[in-house]
Design an enzyme around this catalytic site. Structure first.
Site, PDB file in Angstrom:
ATOM      1  N   HIS A  18      47.607  36.398   4.023  1.00 53.51           N
ATOM      2  CA  HIS A  18      49.112  35.977   3.622  1.00 53.51           C
ATOM      3  C   HIS A  18      48.605  35.065   2.296  1.00 53.51           C
ATOM      4  CE1 HIS A  18      53.040  34.937   3.811  1.00 53.51           C
ATOM      5  NE2 HIS A  18      53.045  33.834   3.650  1.00 53.51           N
ATOM      6  N   SER A  68      56.354  35.150   0.544  1.00 57.40           N
ATOM      7  CA  SER A  68      56.549  34.228   1.800  1.00 57.40           C
ATOM      8  C   SER A  68      57.917  33.968   1.828  1.00 57.40           C
ATOM      9  CB  SER A  68      55.498  33.157   1.811  1.00 57.40           C
ATOM     10  OG  SER A  68      55.462  32.681   3.157  1.00 57.40           O
ATOM     11  N   GLU A  73      47.505  39.536   7.087  1.00 59.43           N
ATOM     12  CA  GLU A  73      48.458  38.524   6.908  1.00 59.43           C
ATOM     13  C   GLU A  73      47.967  37.258   7.842  1.00 59.43           C
ATOM     14  OE1 GLU A  73      50.962  38.095   4.461  1.00 59.43           O
ATOM     15  OE2 GLU A  73      51.645  40.087   4.030  1.00 59.43           O
TER      16      GLU A  73
END
Length: 500
Positions: A418, A190, A321
């Site tokens: 994610h 990230s 995600e």
């Protein structure tokens, strides 16, 4: 085992540290790599650590960088660790043998939207990597306004400078833990992945690492100088002070942290495009800014010029995600066709392009389709752009992957969202907090396979499939089996040719 054997001692450039030993591994926690960034050092580039006398205890995680809370919908999914203290520019080291030499090194940069997170999160425990014969390092860096405030003065990207200082510390000290400074791989997820791909494009980072792994983040979401000044102005307005570094530095730390956190919550939950512009889509008001000095150019432009070409890169994303953001907010099911069309249009997808996404997902709801669109815009396409730029410039070896586990039905709708891959990469699926995203029975087989891919890349420089090139876009598809496929969903990828 004697007390001395259980508390190994290592001599560093700044002094001696005493760690712990358990199950054949040694850990040294909370080692400062730069001086405390407060007092006269506040909102300035990182300063050297003052050497210490005697043995410094390195048996517990060090202070975390000042930060606010995650927006409410994410707080339960990502339990924060908050450790008070000023020496927040610290790092942790796991090693199989401080007396060894030449071991490969993995340095981890945590995620958290440049606003949250720390190196002491349980899922980032480095023991599994140390068990595989490498030295593992995890770092803290300044966040939000303390790390990424941009005002157009001569100070910028302090969080990136912190990361550079940590990597310089690794070069100087990692041999004391058995590591080889010439075999350093930097990895991140990230915001951590966005950081390292940005570092990869920066002249200041040249020579500090030999390989890189970017998980669910690429360098596409850096801010322009205009955007940076916009955010700095909004923060100053919220604080009731001029948009001046001295004025903002004079604000009490807790007040500044709250104001920055409120801005992030606004952007990530109710952003007005008229107020925030492109940041209403990127959702990152605090992030690296192209300031012309620390970060001379936008990273993709740097890659096109050949920067970082000598550093092998493994980069990719997860299949689902954006389901993290839509499912956590309880927004995915209420999305109807009109909302889908409007949302896809906001991300630049035409009606014909949206029809392709629909056709590829027969029986899926409008929310599922929008999640796929956002996942591509925010994560998959930026990673592809990095691979393309490196391939076009020549010289850079790049491998791409996609992580497809678990299915939404197995983890309360999140799917391969994610951050879902992190516990598999680290082999920490049993740690507190991991099950919130992974479901009640995450696959041990997936852990073994994915962790092994990362180890193979770190140790041998090859994850096990062909490198990416613009003629044959090969992606490692990481599911129950590790296969290599040519450009999955290539028809959808082609829809985003104009998106940079």
């Amino acid at each position: 085992m004697s007390e001395m054997a259980r508390q190994p001692v290592v001599r560093l450039a700044g002094g001696v540290v005493r760690g712990t030993s358990e199950a054949g591994l040694c850990a040294f926690l909370g080692i400062p790599y730069a001086a405390a960034p407060f007092g006269v050092n506040r909102m300035l580039p990182p300063q050297p650590v003052r050497p210490w006398d005697g043995e410094r205890e390195a048996t517990a995680f060090g202070p975390t960088a000042p930060k606010g809370d995650y927006p409410p919908q994410y707080a339960a999914l990502f339990p924060e660790v908050v450790i008070p203290g000023e020496e927040c520019l610290n790092l942790n080291v796991w090693t199989p043998d401080p007396g060894a030499a030449g071991l490969p090194v993995l340095v981890w940069i945590h995620g958290g939207s440049f606003m949250n997170g720390s190196s002491s999160v349980g899922e980032y425990d480095g023991a599994a990597f140390a068990q595989d014969g490498m030295v593992f390092v995890s770092i803290n860096y300044r966040l939000a306004a303390e790390g990424f405030l941009f005002l157009g003065d001569d100070i910028a990207n302090l969080g990136l400078l912190d990361q550079l200082a940590a990597l310089e510390w690794v070069q100087e000290n990692i041999a004391a833990f058995g590591g080889d400074p010439a075999r350093v791989t930097v990895a991140g997820e990230s915001a951590g992945a966005m950081s390292l791909t940005t570092l990869l494009s920066m002249p200041l980072a040249s020579g500090l690492f030999a390989q890189a792994i970017a998980q669910s983040g690429a360098a596409a979401h850096t801010l322009t100088a205009e955007q940076g000044r916009l955010v700095g102005g909004y923060l100053a307005d919220a604080l009731g002070v001029p948009a001046d570094r001295d004025a903002i530095r004079a604000v009490p730390l807790d007040k500044l942290v709250r104001a920055a956190s409120d801005l992030v919550t606004e952007v990530q939950t109710a952003a007005d495009p008229g107020r925030w512009g492109q940041l209403a889509l990127s959702l990152l008001p605090f992030a690296p800014t192209v300031d012309g000095s620390v970060l001379p150019t936008a990273p993709l432009a740097g890659f096109a010029e050949g920067r970082g070409r000598d550093v092998p890169l493994l980069i990719g994303s997860n299949r689902d995600e954006a389901r993290l953001f839509l499912v956590a907010a309880g927004a995915i099911d209420p999305i109807d066709d009109a909302t889908l069309a409007a949302g896809a249009g906001a991300y630049g997808l035409s009606a014909d392009g949206l029809a392709v996404y629909r056709a590829n997902r027969p029986g899926s709801g409008a929310g599922d389709v929008l999640a796929a669109v956002i996942s591509d815009w925010f994560f998959r396409v930026p990673a592809i752009r990095v691979a393309e730029a490196r391939a076009t410039a020549g010289g850079g070896r790049t491998w791409m992957y996609r992580f497809d586990y678990p299915e939404p039905r197995d983890n309360r709708g999140f799917g391969a969202c994610h951050a879902a891959e992190v516990a598999f990469v680290f082999d920490t699926i049993t740690r507190d907090g991991a099950r919130a995203l992974l479901g009640d029975a995450p696959s041990r087989d997936v852990v073994d396979r994915i962790h092994r891919v990362w180890v193979d890349f770190i140790v041998n420089g090859d994850p096990g499939w062909a490198t990416y090139d613009t003629g044959r876009r090969t992606t490692g598809l990481l599911t129950e089996e590790v296969d290599a496929v040519d450009d999955p969903a290539g028809d959808e990828r082609a829809l985003w040719e104009g998106i940079r």
